[in-house]
Design a protein around this motif. Sequence first.
Motif, PDB file in Angstrom:
ATOM      1  N   LYS A  90      29.364  40.026  50.817  1.00 33.44           N
ATOM      2  CA  LYS A  90      30.300  41.049  50.224  1.00 33.44           C
ATOM      3  C   LYS A  90      29.870  42.604  50.220  1.00 33.44           C
ATOM      4  O   LYS A  90      28.942  42.001  50.392  1.00 33.44           O
ATOM      5  CB  LYS A  90      29.919  40.059  48.457  1.00 33.44           C
ATOM      6  N   ASP A 117      37.244  42.511  44.192  1.00 31.21           N
ATOM      7  CA  ASP A 117      37.588  41.074  44.797  1.00 31.21           C
ATOM      8  C   ASP A 117      37.186  40.113  44.264  1.00 31.21           C
ATOM      9  O   ASP A 117      35.807  39.493  45.111  1.00 31.21           O
ATOM     10  CB  ASP A 117      38.402  40.846  46.016  1.00 31.21           C
ATOM     11  N   ALA A 140      36.265  36.096  43.972  1.00 28.40           N
ATOM     12  CA  ALA A 140      37.369  34.526  44.705  1.00 28.40           C
ATOM     13  C   ALA A 140      36.056  33.836  43.608  1.00 28.40           C
ATOM     14  O   ALA A 140      35.027  34.091  42.212  1.00 28.40           O
ATOM     15  CB  ALA A 140      36.619  34.360  45.445  1.00 28.40           C
ATOM     16  N   ARG A 188      41.695  41.093  36.860  1.00 29.01           N
ATOM     17  CA  ARG A 188      42.735  41.141  38.167  1.00 29.01           C
ATOM     18  C   ARG A 188      43.969  40.830  37.474  1.00 29.01           C
ATOM     19  O   ARG A 188      44.583  40.972  38.967  1.00 29.01           O
ATOM     20  CB  ARG A 188      42.643  39.244  38.263  1.00 29.01           C
TER      21      ARG A 188
END
Length: 351
Positions: free
Chosen positions: A250, A296, A298, A350
């Motif tokens: 990351k 971002d 996940a 998101r």
Amino acid sequence: MESVKSKSYEVHINELAQAALNQHISKSDYSRIFLLVDENTKAHCLPIFKKMMDAPIDSLLEIKSGEENKHIHTCLQLWQDLSNLDGDRKSLLINLGGGVLTDMGGFVASTFKRGIDFINIPTTLLSMVDASIGGKTGVDLGSLKNQIGVINQPQMVLVFPEFLATLDPRQTKSGYAEMLKHGLIQDREYWNDLNQKGDFTDASCIQKSIAIKNKVVLEDPTEQGLRKILNFGHTLGHAIESYCLDNPNKKTLLHGEAIAAGMILEGYLSHELRGLSKLSLDEIKKGFLRHFDPVDFAPDDIESILQLLKYDKKNSHGNVNFVLLQEIGNAVTDIKIPEELFHKAFAYYRE
């Protein structure tokens, strides 16, 4: 520009800061004066600072910059350096740097010989408006933010906005996130002004943010109640920051970048649990995403981030306590969050 007065010290800006520093040192019988820098402030800020100071610096101490160096091993090095250089209880440590350096320098000074005087001279926007104000000092425990430390006030904080010219724009923007937070928790008009402002580095904006934080700290210096509102966005934001710092896959985030995401997420929780309007929630999200790139996340990232919440400093009796907004400018503390809302918050982020 008028200084901001705390209970035991003052924050001086520009010309008043230089005068206050030299007056304080001239009337104090310090045995030795130590100056703490990192490689960046040594190169870019030290030459400027030397011209401001009338008294000689006895010894220069240097550490490596970056959150990854904010740990007890760096403190051990500094304690040893102070001892080797004949530091005693009448010594002064001047911390010239950003939030990592002032947090750690304050902690080192507060614990060396059971406490010596220190002065904070913040050189980043983040440290000017937040980290160097209020007496919180400390270091990280592994990748967990600020787990070790004490609350101890400096002799003074000296703010020279000219140091901001030495920063890259990303570092400056990191401090802007904390300034926006001050508006969200205490002052709707200030949020409006900052949210629309092109230049947020002028001295009047810096002074306003310092004044807001100082007012809160004056009412609750040891964070028993009101001061907790300064942690809006930080419960999830610190978990995000720690996760990204510890995960080689990351991108490492600056503090302001992580709490910008945290404030959007906690804004959503505020909408669900404390009645923050959808209009205000969308205004907050739009405001932060105008200045900060979206992170971002996940599904696996989210689960790992949520696992880190158990280490938050505001926790008590096994509960994770959040600061939420009832409206922009009005924050409330000690809110418990149903687990299913966390995933809804990330889904909103998101969108």
